[in-house]
Design a protein around this motif. Structure first.
Motif, PDB file in Angstrom:
ATOM      1  N   THR A 162       0.868  -1.181   0.000  1.00 14.65           N
ATOM      2  CA  THR A 162       0.000   0.000   0.000  1.00 14.65           C
ATOM      3  C   THR A 162       0.905   1.232   0.000  1.00 14.65           C
ATOM      4  O   THR A 162       2.119   1.106   0.247  1.00 14.65           O
ATOM      5  CB  THR A 162      -0.871   0.031   1.265  1.00 14.65           C
ATOM      6  OG1 THR A 162       0.010   0.173   2.410  1.00 14.65           O
ATOM      7  CG2 THR A 162      -1.700  -1.249   1.411  1.00 14.65           C
ATOM      8  N   PRO A 163       0.348   2.420  -0.241  1.00 14.06           N
ATOM      9  CA  PRO A 163       1.200   3.613  -0.113  1.00 14.06           C
ATOM     10  C   PRO A 163       1.893   3.692   1.256  1.00 14.06           C
ATOM     11  O   PRO A 163       3.046   4.132   1.343  1.00 14.06           O
ATOM     12  CB  PRO A 163       0.214   4.763  -0.323  1.00 14.06           C
ATOM     13  CG  PRO A 163      -0.826   4.189  -1.236  1.00 14.06           C
ATOM     14  CD  PRO A 163      -0.979   2.762  -0.779  1.00 14.06           C
ATOM     15  N   GLU A 164       1.221   3.209   2.290  1.00 16.13           N
ATOM     16  CA  GLU A 164       1.798   3.249   3.644  1.00 16.13           C
ATOM     17  C   GLU A 164       2.987   2.289   3.773  1.00 16.13           C
ATOM     18  O   GLU A 164       4.016   2.631   4.364  1.00 16.13           O
ATOM     19  CB  GLU A 164       0.727   2.918   4.686  1.00 16.13           C
ATOM     20  CG  GLU A 164      -0.354   3.977   4.838  1.00 16.13           C
ATOM     21  CD  GLU A 164      -1.382   3.985   3.687  1.00 16.13           C
ATOM     22  OE1 GLU A 164      -1.992   5.053   3.464  1.00 16.13           O
ATOM     23  OE2 GLU A 164      -1.564   2.952   3.005  1.00 16.13           O
ATOM     24  N   THR A 165       2.849   1.073   3.225  1.00 14.61           N
ATOM     25  CA  THR A 165       3.971   0.129   3.333  1.00 14.61           C
ATOM     26  C   THR A 165       5.120   0.539   2.415  1.00 14.61           C
ATOM     27  O   THR A 165       6.289   0.309   2.735  1.00 14.61           O
ATOM     28  CB  THR A 165       3.538  -1.328   3.043  1.00 14.61           C
ATOM     29  OG1 THR A 165       3.038  -1.424   1.705  1.00 14.61           O
ATOM     30  CG2 THR A 165       2.478  -1.792   4.028  1.00 14.61           C
ATOM     31  N   ILE A 166       4.784   1.150   1.276  1.00 15.62           N
ATOM     32  CA  ILE A 166       5.841   1.685   0.404  1.00 15.62           C
ATOM     33  C   ILE A 166       6.612   2.766   1.166  1.00 15.62           C
ATOM     34  O   ILE A 166       7.845   2.795   1.154  1.00 15.62           O
ATOM     35  CB  ILE A 166       5.247   2.247  -0.902  1.00 15.62           C
ATOM     36  CG1 ILE A 166       4.636   1.119  -1.743  1.00 15.62           C
ATOM     37  CG2 ILE A 166       6.325   2.992  -1.709  1.00 15.62           C
ATOM     38  CD1 ILE A 166       3.803   1.592  -2.929  1.00 15.62           C
ATOM     39  N   ALA A 167       5.879   3.642   1.859  1.00 16.17           N
ATOM     40  CA  ALA A 167       6.522   4.703   2.648  1.00 16.17           C
ATOM     41  C   ALA A 167       7.466   4.114   3.695  1.00 16.17           C
ATOM     42  O   ALA A 167       8.585   4.614   3.880  1.00 16.17           O
ATOM     43  CB  ALA A 167       5.469   5.581   3.320  1.00 16.17           C
ATOM     44  N   GLU A 168       7.043   3.032   4.364  1.00 13.54           N
ATOM     45  CA  GLU A 168       7.900   2.399   5.379  1.00 13.54           C
ATOM     46  C   GLU A 168       9.192   1.874   4.764  1.00 13.54           C
ATOM     47  O   GLU A 168      10.277   2.054   5.325  1.00 13.54           O
ATOM     48  CB  GLU A 168       7.143   1.249   6.058  1.00 13.54           C
ATOM     49  CG  GLU A 168       6.050   1.702   7.001  1.00 13.54           C
ATOM     50  CD  GLU A 168       5.189   0.540   7.501  1.00 13.54           C
ATOM     51  OE1 GLU A 168       5.602  -0.633   7.350  1.00 13.54           O
ATOM     52  OE2 GLU A 168       4.104   0.820   8.040  1.00 13.54           O
ATOM     53  N   LYS A 169       9.074   1.225   3.607  1.00 15.04           N
ATOM     54  CA  LYS A 169      10.266   0.694   2.942  1.00 15.04           C
ATOM     55  C   LYS A 169      11.205   1.824   2.518  1.00 15.04           C
ATOM     56  O   LYS A 169      12.429   1.713   2.657  1.00 15.04           O
ATOM     57  CB  LYS A 169       9.861  -0.133   1.714  1.00 15.04           C
ATOM     58  CG  LYS A 169       9.175  -1.443   2.060  1.00 15.04           C
ATOM     59  CD  LYS A 169       8.753  -2.200   0.802  1.00 15.04           C
ATOM     60  CE  LYS A 169       8.106  -3.536   1.150  1.00 15.04           C
ATOM     61  NZ  LYS A 169       7.748  -4.312  -0.071  1.00 15.04           N
ATOM     62  N   VAL A 170      10.637   2.902   1.993  1.00 20.64           N
ATOM     63  CA  VAL A 170      11.437   4.034   1.538  1.00 20.64           C
ATOM     64  C   VAL A 170      12.098   4.739   2.726  1.00 20.64           C
ATOM     65  O   VAL A 170      13.282   5.096   2.667  1.00 20.64           O
ATOM     66  CB  VAL A 170      10.580   5.000   0.689  1.00 20.64           C
ATOM     67  CG1 VAL A 170      11.316   6.308   0.424  1.00 20.64           C
ATOM     68  CG2 VAL A 170      10.193   4.326  -0.637  1.00 20.64           C
ATOM     69  N   HIS A 171      11.345   4.916   3.820  1.00 21.45           N
ATOM     70  CA  HIS A 171      11.927   5.541   5.024  1.00 21.45           C
ATOM     71  C   HIS A 171      13.133   4.752   5.530  1.00 21.45           C
ATOM     72  O   HIS A 171      14.146   5.335   5.935  1.00 21.45           O
ATOM     73  CB  HIS A 171      10.890   5.662   6.143  1.00 21.45           C
ATOM     74  CG  HIS A 171       9.983   6.842   6.009  1.00 21.45           C
ATOM     75  ND1 HIS A 171      10.430   8.124   5.831  1.00 21.45           N
ATOM     76  CD2 HIS A 171       8.630   6.920   6.019  1.00 21.45           C
ATOM     77  CE1 HIS A 171       9.402   8.951   5.737  1.00 21.45           C
ATOM     78  NE2 HIS A 171       8.303   8.238   5.841  1.00 21.45           N
ATOM     79  N   ALA A 172      13.029   3.446   5.492  1.00 19.42           N
ATOM     80  CA  ALA A 172      14.146   2.608   5.956  1.00 19.42           C
ATOM     81  C   ALA A 172      15.395   2.884   5.121  1.00 19.42           C
ATOM     82  O   ALA A 172      16.513   2.983   5.660  1.00 19.42           O
ATOM     83  CB  ALA A 172      13.763   1.130   5.895  1.00 19.42           C
TER      84      ALA A 172
END
Length: 193
Positions: A162-172
């Motif tokens: 989801t956009p939220e899980t994509i954001a988590e991966k990118v933040h990492a």
């Protein structure tokens, strides 16, 4: 000591990560955190880290060179953008040639440009059905996300992201790579300093 100024508009998690990374360095320090948003949580983070802050308005940023005085008074050598939402004006780019870095939460040149920041990027990546995303660290010029690319890192995406899980991966990726790339660029830039 190479002195960094971080410009941020929001929460400031990247700014904090960078400041903590350099807190033990003998060569590089985060000396100032600036924001165009007086309510930005980054200012609270800076206070907790005992880093001086400065707040500025749109007029002072675009219609004067007041920011240059603030940077000069703080003996700033390098500028780091970490979630800073405004286009950097020409006078600042010219005063700090190849000494302003930005991080973008996608693989430029895709998903860049005006209005492409934060969740807008992750939603666009998801809508396009991309199988990977990532980060781009680049020099800043007078156009959104068009400066020369220094570094990219990728993460794989699945159809269930989801956009939220994509954001988590990118933040990492941001937290892992941005401070190290800043350090490398500065060391190369100042090796004859």
């Amino acid at each position: 000591m190479i002195r960094l100024a971080i410009f941020a508009s929001g929460s400031g998690s990247n700014a904090q990560n960078i400041a903590e990374y350099f807190s033990e360095s003998n060569d590089i320090e985060v000396s100032l955190i600036l924001s165009n948003n007086s309510k930005a949580y980054v200012l609270e983070r800076a206070h907790k880290l005992d880093i001086p802050t400065a707040i500025f308005s749109r007029d002072s940023f675009y219609k004067s060179e007041e920011i240059l005085k603030v940077l000069a008074n703080n003996k700033i050598d390098f500028i780091i953008l970490a979630g800073f939402m405004w286009l950097v004006p020409r006078y600042l780019v010219e005063a700090y040639p190849n000494k302003i870095l930005n991080i973008h939460p996608a693989l430029l040149p895709n998903f860049g440009g005006k209005g492409m920041y934060g969740d807008h990027v992750h939603k666009a990546v998801k809508a396009a059905g991309e199988t990977e995303s990532g980060i781009t660290i680049h020099y800043v010029n007078e156009k959104y996300d068009e400066g020369n690319i220094i570094f990219q890192a990728k993460c794989q995406l699945t159809s269930s992201d989801t956009p939220e899980t994509i954001a988590e991966k990118v933040h990492a990726l941001e937290y892992e790579h941005y401070p190290k790339v800043i350090e490398t660029v500065i060391q190369k830039s100042f090796k004859n300093y």
